[in-house]
Design a protein around this motif. Structure first.
Motif, mmCIF file in Angstrom:
data_model
loop_
_atom_site.group_PDB
_atom_site.id
_atom_site.type_symbol
_atom_site.label_atom_id
_atom_site.label_comp_id
_atom_site.label_asym_id
_atom_site.label_seq_id
_atom_site.Cartn_x
_atom_site.Cartn_y
_atom_site.Cartn_z
ATOM 1 N N GLY A 56 105.695 76.336 104.297
ATOM 2 C CA GLY A 56 107.044 76.690 103.879
ATOM 3 C C GLY A 56 107.732 77.723 104.731
ATOM 4 N N LEU A 57 107.243 77.942 105.942
ATOM 5 C CA LEU A 57 107.894 78.915 106.820
ATOM 6 C C LEU A 57 109.268 78.402 107.248
ATOM 7 N N PRO A 58 110.253 79.287 107.397
ATOM 8 C CA PRO A 58 111.572 78.860 107.864
ATOM 9 C C PRO A 58 111.486 78.272 109.278
ATOM 10 N N MET A 59 112.332 77.282 109.550
ATOM 11 C CA MET A 59 112.285 76.622 110.850
ATOM 12 C C MET A 59 112.604 77.585 111.975
ATOM 13 N N ARG A 60 113.480 78.530 111.728
ATOM 14 C CA ARG A 60 113.825 79.509 112.760
ATOM 15 C C ARG A 60 112.603 80.330 113.151
ATOM 16 N N ARG A 61 111.821 80.725 112.147
ATOM 17 C CA ARG A 61 110.618 81.516 112.439
ATOM 18 C C ARG A 61 109.564 80.671 113.135
ATOM 19 N N ILE A 62 109.456 79.415 112.765
ATOM 20 C CA ILE A 62 108.486 78.525 113.406
ATOM 21 C C ILE A 62 108.806 78.371 114.888
ATOM 22 N N ILE A 63 110.104 78.212 115.193
ATOM 23 C CA ILE A 63 110.501 78.031 116.590
ATOM 24 C C ILE A 63 110.242 79.297 117.394
ATOM 25 N N LEU A 64 110.706 80.439 116.874
ATOM 26 C CA LEU A 64 110.645 81.675 117.648
ATOM 27 C C LEU A 64 109.234 82.258 117.709
ATOM 28 N N ARG A 65 108.476 82.171 116.642
ATOM 29 C CA ARG A 65 107.167 82.834 116.590
ATOM 30 C C ARG A 65 106.012 81.940 116.999
ATOM 31 N N HIS A 66 106.134 80.631 116.802
ATOM 32 C CA HIS A 66 104.980 79.750 116.998
ATOM 33 C C HIS A 66 105.184 78.693 118.086
ATOM 34 N N ALA A 67 106.379 78.146 118.209
ATOM 35 C CA ALA A 67 106.573 77.017 119.123
ATOM 36 C C ALA A 67 107.061 77.437 120.504
ATOM 37 N N LEU A 68 107.908 78.463 120.574
ATOM 38 C CA LEU A 68 108.563 78.785 121.836
ATOM 39 C C LEU A 68 107.584 79.287 122.894
ATOM 40 N N LYS A 69 106.631 80.110 122.498
ATOM 41 C CA LYS A 69 105.703 80.700 123.473
ATOM 42 C C LYS A 69 104.853 79.643 124.174
ATOM 43 N N PRO A 70 104.144 78.754 123.462
ATOM 44 C CA PRO A 70 103.384 77.725 124.192
ATOM 45 C C PRO A 70 104.266 76.721 124.921
ATOM 46 N N ALA A 71 105.491 76.500 124.423
ATOM 47 C CA ALA A 71 106.383 75.552 125.097
ATOM 48 C C ALA A 71 106.883 76.091 126.434
ATOM 49 N N MET A 72 106.814 77.408 126.630
ATOM 50 C CA MET A 72 107.302 78.005 127.865
ATOM 51 C C MET A 72 106.302 77.933 129.011
ATOM 52 N N LEU A 73 105.064 77.508 128.757
ATOM 53 C CA LEU A 73 104.059 77.473 129.816
ATOM 54 C C LEU A 73 104.451 76.561 130.982
ATOM 55 N N PRO A 74 104.848 75.298 130.729
ATOM 56 C CA PRO A 74 105.296 74.473 131.875
ATOM 57 C C PRO A 74 106.556 75.014 132.542
ATOM 58 N N VAL A 75 107.423 75.651 131.763
ATOM 59 C CA VAL A 75 108.647 76.211 132.328
ATOM 60 C C VAL A 75 108.313 77.353 133.282
ATOM 61 N N LEU A 76 107.343 78.191 132.912
ATOM 62 C CA LEU A 76 106.946 79.297 133.771
ATOM 63 C C LEU A 76 106.447 78.807 135.123
ATOM 64 N N SER A 77 105.707 77.705 135.114
ATOM 65 C CA SER A 77 105.204 77.162 136.379
ATOM 66 C C SER A 77 106.337 76.786 137.319
ATOM 67 N N TYR A 78 107.450 76.361 136.759
ATOM 68 C CA TYR A 78 108.601 75.974 137.577
ATOM 69 C C TYR A 78 109.433 77.183 137.999
ATOM 70 N N LEU A 79 109.438 78.239 137.185
ATOM 71 C CA LEU A 79 110.330 79.361 137.436
ATOM 72 C C LEU A 79 109.956 80.151 138.687
ATOM 73 N N GLY A 80 108.672 80.155 139.074
ATOM 74 C CA GLY A 80 108.268 80.902 140.261
ATOM 75 C C GLY A 80 108.979 80.432 141.514
ATOM 76 N N PRO A 81 108.759 79.177 141.945
ATOM 77 C CA PRO A 81 109.490 78.696 143.137
ATOM 78 C C PRO A 81 110.998 78.607 142.925
ATOM 79 N N ALA A 82 111.433 78.351 141.673
ATOM 80 C CA ALA A 82 112.875 78.283 141.422
ATOM 81 C C ALA A 82 113.525 79.645 141.647
ATOM 82 N N PHE A 83 112.875 80.702 141.199
ATOM 83 C CA PHE A 83 113.414 82.044 141.373
ATOM 84 C C PHE A 83 113.532 82.396 142.853
ATOM 85 N N VAL A 84 112.485 82.068 143.624
ATOM 86 C CA VAL A 84 112.537 82.332 145.064
ATOM 87 C C VAL A 84 113.650 81.514 145.714
ATOM 88 N N GLY A 85 113.770 80.247 145.310
ATOM 89 C CA GLY A 85 114.818 79.405 145.880
ATOM 90 C C GLY A 85 116.205 79.933 145.629
#
Length: 307
Positions: free
Chosen positions: A214-243
């Motif tokens: 029964g957790l609110p969807m906002r809390r599920i996204i921010l506390r539980h889903a967003l952090k693991p979902a950012m792992l593939p994004v982080l891999s892209y951000l390194g060369p993207a930032f340099v570019g």
């Protein structure tokens, strides 16, 4: 964590040294020279120029001196074409410009890309999802060499809202068009990666458990889903930032910002090998450095990586 950091640094240092050596070898293996032109110089003049810049020394000594000066003193030597200026002076003039609009391009790309991706994943198969995906695809098929003239045509020639070139110390109205032109394609890639990663995480078992509790969807996204979902994004951000922070040749040339991309193009035309090597090594060092930072962030978010 400390041992992981030391291992990554131990890999980064020889990588940078190898980059410097390979850049030197490839540049001096290219045909011609910095003083070759359509009209050949007299032999005595050529000898004096080579003696002035140390090009009459044995090849191994030139390489050893260059690597020593770069690694120990961070000195890329004199420019062959910009008289009475060193490569460090050229980089010091152009890099702050590209760093400024590149940084803001990165901020815009990350905020807009992550927001679009998360929104599309939460509203999967809805009109919002289709709109976000359409925006991402549209931005992806418009690279900066296409986006730049379109922006100038609309906002400079038709509407007259923004200047179509120049820098003027980095005033905000001179930043807008370069930032938009540089960030859109990166934003599209970040959005697509975020959307696919978030969809995968939202279908995971621990998310279903959180919903069942029964957790609110906002809390599920921010506390539980967003952090693991950012792992593939982080891999892209390194060369993207340099570019983005090293700028784009198209952006510098088209908007006349005076960044290092313009110097890189001019040096290639003028065979100013020292400037080309200096900018190449700078970009390589930044790439290795920010990939190292991304690896450390990756290990901090996902402790399994450390082991």
């Amino acid at each position: 964590m400390l041992s992981y950091v030391l291992r990554r640094i131990a890999v980064a240092i020889p990588t940078i040294l190898l980059l410097i050596v390979i850049s030197f070898v490839l540049m001096f293996a290219a045909p011609g020279g910095p003083f070759n032109g359509e009209r050949a110089l007299p032999a005595q003049v050529m000898q004096n120029l080579e003696a002035r810049y140390g090009l009459d020394q044995p090849y191994w000594k030139q390489m050893a001196d260059y690597v020593w000066n770069v690694v120990v003193h961070f000195d890329f030597g004199p420019s062959f074409q910009y008289r009475d200026r060193t490569v460090n002076d050229v980089i010091a003039q152009g890099f702050p410009v590209t760093l400024t609009y590149g940084f803001w391009s990165f901020v815009v790309a990350v905020i807009a890309g992550v927001s679009l991706g998360v929104t599309a994943a939460i509203r999967h198969n809805s009109a919002v999802d289709y709109t976000a995906v359409g925006i991402s695809i549209g931005a992806q098929v418009l690279p900066n060499f296409v986006m730049a003239p379109i922006l100038v045509l609309i906002f400079t020639l038709w509407l007259g809202w923004l200047p179509g070139g120049g820098w003027q110390g980095g005033q905000w109205n001179y930043l807008v068009l370069p930032v938009i032109a540089l960030s859109t394609s990166y934003m599209a890639s970040i959005s697509r990666i975020t959307r696919s990663s978030m969809l995968e995480v939202l279908n995971a078992g621990f998310i279903r458990t959180a919903k069942a509790k029964g957790l609110p969807m906002r809390r599920i996204i921010l506390r539980h889903a967003l952090k693991p979902a950012m792992l593939p994004v982080l891999s892209y951000l390194g060369p993207a930032f340099v570019g983005m922070i090293t700028g784009s040749v198209i952006i510098d040339v088209y908007f006349s910002t005076g960044g290092i991309g313009q110097f890189f193009v001019n040096s290639a035309f003028n065979r100013d090998y020292s400037v080309i090597m200096g900018i190449t090594i700078l970009v390589g060092v930044l790439t290795v450095t920010f990939n190292l930072v991304v690896d450390l962030l990756y290990a901090w978010i996902d402790p399994k990586i450390r082991y």
